[in-house]
Design a protein around this motif. Structure first.
Motif: not given
Length: 478
Positions: A293-302, A420-422
């Protein structure tokens, strides 16, 4: 195990889902309860498994189906591995294709929703851990980590329960996954049943502002069908299929998010091993899906920074997520051990009762005091989610607010971005079990109690008294 067995196991899940959809269309009780096809299919798979069909066959003198039921042991083995894999697909896509809101924008509308949702989530830990310390461990000899089962099963749902199977096993409590899956099933069913009862009550008492007493879901909605005049595209083609199939592109994005999550997890494990593994080990037991999920957040920022063509379609991501979640739920329920629940039936019922009473009490007593406007429509979504994951909350909100006129939906969405991240399968949910084992249940209980009190008091004393935002009418046109 042969590749043919793996392929056939996946095909069987597809057939079971089709059968489940036919059951939903024909069975009125399933329509009244709005049962998802994955739950119906999982129930069918469970009935045909070793704990039901196998025992019935043994009673008639044949032991052929004792271990694997009608499907066989190899099929069951394939199904048992799927939840831990598919949950990463679901979580990796939670934020892909979404616009990440500014903190002020989200806080203005979702502040009360965040406080209420955080109160529900942390309360599940507080009351679950208290039950474990007072009854489950001293009386029934169960490990203290059973105090986390309410949040894992109710708010986390089948996906989280299935994804934590290896974590339970590594700490010598493999039965925890079956108990969590059982909790998820009870929570989902009771969430829908009680939610519909509460909606009818709210209409009669005048708490529901948008739903008339004579309003009811259509026959097609109960059957899970969409009328022809209301049908819309399931996704949008953002790239030409001659260059790459759009579904393939979005699957690749999800795969990249999961790989980023795996790299993050490996990095955290290496850091932990280098610094403090001799005294504490947490990330060695954390599963992949919250980091995906954190990977998805970082990817979405990019993506937000560089994707000027906006090729990521949120609806396409949701279709892939939905497919993964359906397959996950039916596989998890099909391999659920009823023996484990039967052997721990009293603790199981105690956990379920505490979880249900807490969610119901919070909705009836706290939602009117913590949510300054449209408390019923906004609270019913969090009630459904606290017992049966996000989809249940969305179903109940759609019934209570069929025209989407209240701010319930956007507030719920913003709250999800924060919580959701937590919780509900996030970092707190994933780390709770190793934290309890490493430090004992009391430290986590103290932390969750502090979070609970802060969320509760901020909701009751600040957000609840603040009144509706000045722009509520603009955000919720009537």
């Amino acid at each position: 195990m042969s590749s043919e067995t793996i392929g056939f196991a996946l095909l069987l899940l597809g057939v079971l889902l089709l059968v489940a959809k036919l059951v939903r269309v024909k069975w009125r009780l399933a329509q009244r309860l709005f049962l998802p096809g994955s739950i119906i299919g999982g129930g069918i798979a469970l009935l045909l498994g070793p704990d039901v069909f196998g025992r019935i066959a043994a009673a008639f003198g044949t032991d052929r189906f004792t271990e694997g039921g009608l499907f066989g042991t190899e099929i069951q083995q394939v199904w048992s591995t799927l939840p831990g894999l598919l949950i990463s697909v679901v979580f990796a896509g939670l934020f892909l294709g979404r616009r990440m809101p500014k903190a002020r924008e989200a806080g203005r509308m979702a502040g009360p929703q965040i406080a209420f949702g955080l109160t529900l989530s942390s309360g599940q830990y507080v009351f679950g851990l208290l039950l474990a310390l007072a009854v489950l461990t001293p009386v029934f000899g169960l490990p203290p980590l059973t105090g986390a089962l309410i949040e894992i099963g109710f708010e986390g749902g089948h996906g989280t329960a299935g994804g934590l199977g290896e974590t339970f096993a590594e700490f010598g409590f493999a039965e925890g996954q079956d108990l969590a899956l059982g909790m998820a099933t009870i929570g989902l069913l009771m969430g829908i049943v009680l939610g519909i009862v509460l909606i009818n009550w709210g209409v009669r008492r005048g708490h529901a502002t948008e739903l008339r007493a004579d309003a009811a879901p259509s026959v097609a909605e109960r059957m899970g069908l969409v009328e022809r005049e209301n049908r819309r595209s399931a996704a949008t083609l953002t790239v030409h299929p001659s260059s790459i199939e759009p579904l393939t592109l979005h699957f690749g994005v999800l795969a990249l998010a999961i790989i980023i999550g795996q790299l993050l997890l490996w990095g955290l494990q290496l850091l932990e091993n280098a610094l403090w593994v001799d005294t504490i080990e947490i990330f060695g037991y954390v599963p992949l899906f919250p980091l995906a999920m954190l990977g998805g957040i970082l990817l979405q920022v990019v993506i937000n920074r560089f994707d000027r063509a906006q090729i990521i379609d949120r609806l396409m991501i949701e279709r892939i997520q939905g497919f993964a979640l359906d397959m996950l739920i039916i596989a998890a329920m099909g391999t659920l051990s009823l023996d484990v629940i039967a052997h721990n039936i009293v603790p199981f019922l105690l956990l379920a009762a505490v979880g249900i009473v807490w969610s119901l009490g919070a909705f009836l007593l706290l939602a009117p005091r913590m949510l300054p406007d449209y408390w019923f429509e906004r609270g019913i979504g969090d009630f459904g989610q606290s017992m049966g994951v996000t989809a249940t909350g969305l179903i109940l909100m759609r019934i209570a607010d069929p025209e989407l006129r209240t701010p319930a939906y956007p507030a719920f969405g913003y709250k999800q971005l924060v919580l959701e991240p937590f919780f509900g399968g996030g970092l707190v949910t994933a780390a709770a079990i190793p934290l309890i084992v490493q430090f004992g249940p009391v430290p986590l209980l103290v932390v969750m109690a502090v979070v609970f009190l802060v969320a509760l008091l901020s909701g009751v004393l600040y957000f609840g008294r603040r009144g509706a935002p000045a722009d509520t009418e603009a955000e919720a046109p009537r």
